[in-house]
Structure formats: structure tokens, C-alpha cells
Motif scaffolding. Structure first.
Motif, mmCIF file in Angstrom:
data_model
loop_
_atom_site.group_PDB
_atom_site.id
_atom_site.type_symbol
_atom_site.label_atom_id
_atom_site.label_comp_id
_atom_site.label_asym_id
_atom_site.label_seq_id
_atom_site.Cartn_x
_atom_site.Cartn_y
_atom_site.Cartn_z
ATOM 1 N N ALA A 170 -3.466 5.497 2.250
ATOM 2 C CA ALA A 170 -3.000 4.270 2.922
ATOM 3 C C ALA A 170 -2.946 4.462 4.439
ATOM 4 N N ILE B 85 -6.910 -4.565 3.291
ATOM 5 C CA ILE B 85 -5.767 -5.005 2.468
ATOM 6 C C ILE B 85 -4.999 -6.103 3.208
ATOM 7 N N ARG C 125 -6.379 -0.284 5.509
ATOM 8 C CA ARG C 125 -5.262 -1.102 6.003
ATOM 9 C C ARG C 125 -5.761 -2.487 6.444
ATOM 10 N N ILE D 6 2.757 -2.546 4.533
ATOM 11 C CA ILE D 6 2.015 -1.283 4.689
ATOM 12 C C ILE D 6 2.937 -0.324 5.425
ATOM 13 N N LEU E 31 0.857 -1.182 0.000
ATOM 14 C CA LEU E 31 0.000 0.000 0.000
ATOM 15 C C LEU E 31 0.896 1.235 0.000
#
Ligand code: KG4
Ligand code: ZN
Length: 332
Positions: free
Chosen positions: A270, A279, A276, A292, A265
Motif C-alpha cells: 500500500a 485505488i 494509491r 489510505i 488499503l
């Protein structure tokens, strides 16, 4: 190699000092309070604010890295995409320092910075699929190596962050819109309103968020926002759900077609907690490695610009002798 990185593409002035990949100091001065007064970024105001703060910030960033100006061996600067007047401040400071100190200047693509924020603490198995979502751009990028990027999808109209900002304004939540919407959404019902999921069924990986924004506009026009205590929260949650649904669904389909090893990300959006979470769940479901960036490396910062420069220097990429700040600069 000790180098300075500079980011001024929008409303954050940020500088960092690196020794190789190690970051020695990093400062971010946000203009969010300034732009909250006008409900959005006024480009000239942003440029002036960069000008006011960039030299004091430079002194402080160098001092925290125990580095003297003449110890710098290179400079990296965001040269685009972004607001031209804002970019020019960073680029001219970089060029002037580069010329006086007789050191190379590396122009860095802002979106490459957002992508490479994922490499702050470790390397990742490639190819990687990255969902990079900011205030100016939304894209799905296939990364086969450093400098080897393929954009497999991007927004055909508003960027995801732009949609957050515009809808926040409609809901009276102020600027910047992304954090305000996600806060309001925590107490809202994401199923209360069913907003359109633009292009969710299209066969490509492009995004469209302007229809969603218009749908929220019409829906809010029909209701008095103060008529119920939780109405704004429900709008925020339902809107956020629609954006994230599209982003995650397109990312999921791209995984099935391109078989990446790592899912990443990047970009200001993001920083959104629900994105978050979703994903993370997607990476688990597809059994992929997941990256991330820390919250501070999602929104604009000079650390990511320094990281992008680090890989260029490592790979022996020659700095350009002549370059300009440019408001649009495609990543690939
Ligand atoms: O990457 P960035 O700092 O600047 C650009 O390159 O545009 O991204 C800024 C965008 C803004 O539109 C902001 O509303 C959005 O990122 N943003 C968020 C969140 N935090 C920042 N969007 C959704 N949820 C958040 N928590
Ligand atoms: Zn950005």
C-alpha cells in the motif's frame, strides 16, 4: 490505559507506547540494509537482529513517552503470522515483561494490524472493503465491525509484495524489491511488455502472481538487461502495471457485489504510489469514502499493533492467558 505494543514478525523491530488511542511514542528499526546483502530476509539473521535491538529500542520508546516500565498496564504483541523465530523474540519479551510486571498480554494478528492502521486518525463508516497487500499476504477483507472480518479473496500462491521482491531480484534491483521497482517504473513504459493478469477474469476474488513472475523470468531471459538503458525500467513498469491492474480490477468487482461504504488499503504494498493513485480513482468512481494509511503505517510497525490492541481493550476482549507465536494465523 497505558500500554506497550511490539512488532517483530519479519524484518522490522518496532515498539510504541499508547495512552488509550493516543500514541505517545513510536520507533521502527528496519533490518533492510542487513538483508540487502543477501538479497532477501534470512530468518535466523532477522531473529538475531531483533534480539540485539529490542531492549535498547524498548528503553528509547519508553523514554520518549516519558513512561517508566512499571507504569505500563498492558502489552500487545504480534503473535503471527510471520517468521516464527522473529515472532518469538517479540512474544518472549512481551511474555516476560507481562509476567514480571503482572500485566495482561494481548496477542495481535499482524494482518489485523495492517487493516486497523486505517483507524489511526479517525473512525470510518462500515462495512469497509480493505485490500491488504504485504510481503506475506494479499487479501480482500470485508470488515463489518472491529473483530468482524470476512476474507473474500486471497492469493493462491505468491503474495503481491513477494512478487515485487522476486521480480526486483530478477531485474537486479536489490532488496526490498517493492520500493526499487516503483522507483524504476517511474522512468519506464508500462505498455512495453504485456504480462499476464493472473485470475483477472475468474469469478472469485482470489489472486495469483506466480505466473506473472514466471512470465517476467522468461522475458528477461531472452534479453540482455544491459542491452538498452531503459530496459529494466520498462520491465519494472510493465510488471507493476500488471500487478496493480489485477488488484484494482478485483477490488472494483468486490465493491459491486458487497456495497461497502469505505474503501481501505493496507500492508507494505500500500506504500506503492501507483496503487494509491488507482485505488483513490476507484473510490471516487464508486463514490466511496477512502482510507489510505500514511506511508509509515503501511510497512511493518508497532503503531498498527497498538491500534488493534486498543480496540480489543475498548471492547472488553479478555487477553489470552496462554498463547504461542504462530507462523500462520488466519485473520478470519
Ligand atoms: O507489510 P510489510 O512491511 O511486511 C509484511 O508483512 O510482509 O510488506 C513488505 C512488502 C515487501 O514485499 C515490499 O517489497 C513491499 O511490501 N513494498 C512495496 C513498496 N514498499 C514496500 N511494494 C510495492 N511498492 C512499494 N512502494
Ligand atoms: Zn506486514
Amino acid at each position: 490505559m497505558r500500554f506497550l505494543s511490539i512488532e517483530t514478525s519479519c524484518d522490522e523491530t518496532s515498539l510504541a507506547v499508547f495512552e488509550g488511542k493516543k500514541m505517545l511514542s513510536h520507533l521502527v528499526a528496519s533490518q533492510a540494509e542487513l538483508h540487502a546483502k543477501t538479497g532477501g530476509v534470512v530468518p535466523e539473521v532477522a531473529s538475531r537482529a531483533h534480539l540485539e535491538i529490542i531492549f535498547p529500542l524498548l528503553n528509547e520508546t519508553l523514554s520518549r513517552a516519558h513512561t517508566k516500565l512499571n507504569e505500563l498496564e498492558a502489552i500487545a504483541v504480534t503473535a503471527g503470522p510471520g517468521l516464527l523465530g522473529a515472532l518469538l523474540v517479540g512474544v518472549e519479551v512481551a511474555r516476560t515483561l507481562g509476567s514480571v510486571l503482572e500485566i495482561p498480554v494481548y496477542p495481535i494478528n499482524h494482518m489485523e494490524g495492517h487493516l486497523l492502521a486505517n483507524f489511526a486518525n479517525k473512525e470510518w463508516p462500515l462495512p469497509a472493503l480493505a485490500l491488504v497487500v504485504s510481503g506475506g499476504h494479499s487479501m480482500l477483507v470485508l470488515m463489518r465491525g472491529h473483530g468482524k472480518y470476512k476474507i473474500i479473496g486471497e492469493t493462491v500462491d505468491d503474495a503481491a509484495g513477494e512478487a515485487f521482491d522476486k521480480v526486483a531480484k530478477l531485474l537486479g534491483l536489490g532488496y526490498p524489491g517493492g520500493p526499487a521497482i516503483s522507483r524504476a517504473a517511474e522512468d519506464g513504459d508500462p505498455k512495453r511488455f504485456t504480462f499476464p493478469r493472473g485470475m483477472i477474469a475468474s469469478k472469485n476474488y482470489n489472486f495469483s502472481f506466480s505466473g506473472l513472475k514466471t512470465a517476467v523470468l522468461y522475458a528477461t531471459a531472452e534479453m540482455e538487461l544491459t542491452s538498452e538503458p531503459n530496459l529494466v525500467n520498462d520491465f519494472a513498469a510493465s510488471f507493476q502495471e500488471a500487478v496493480i491492474d489485477v488488484l484494482v480490477s478485483k477490488t472494483s468487482r468486490a465493491i459491486d457485489e458487497f456495497y461497502p461504504k469505505t474503501l481501505m488499503l493496507g500492508g507494505g504494498v500500500a506504500a506503492n504510489n501507483l496503487l494509491r493513485e488507482r485505488i483513490t480513482a476507484l473510490a471516487h468512481e464508486k463514490k466511496l469514502k477512502l482510507s489510505i494509511p500514511d506511508f509509515t503505517l503501511c510497512t511493518d510497525n508497532a503503531a498498527m499493533i497498538g491500534l488493534a490492541a486498543y480496540y480489543k481493550i475498548e471492547e472488553g476482549v479478555r487477553p489470552k492467558k496462554v498463547f504461542d507465536a504462530t507462523s500462520s494465523w488466519a485473520l478470519a
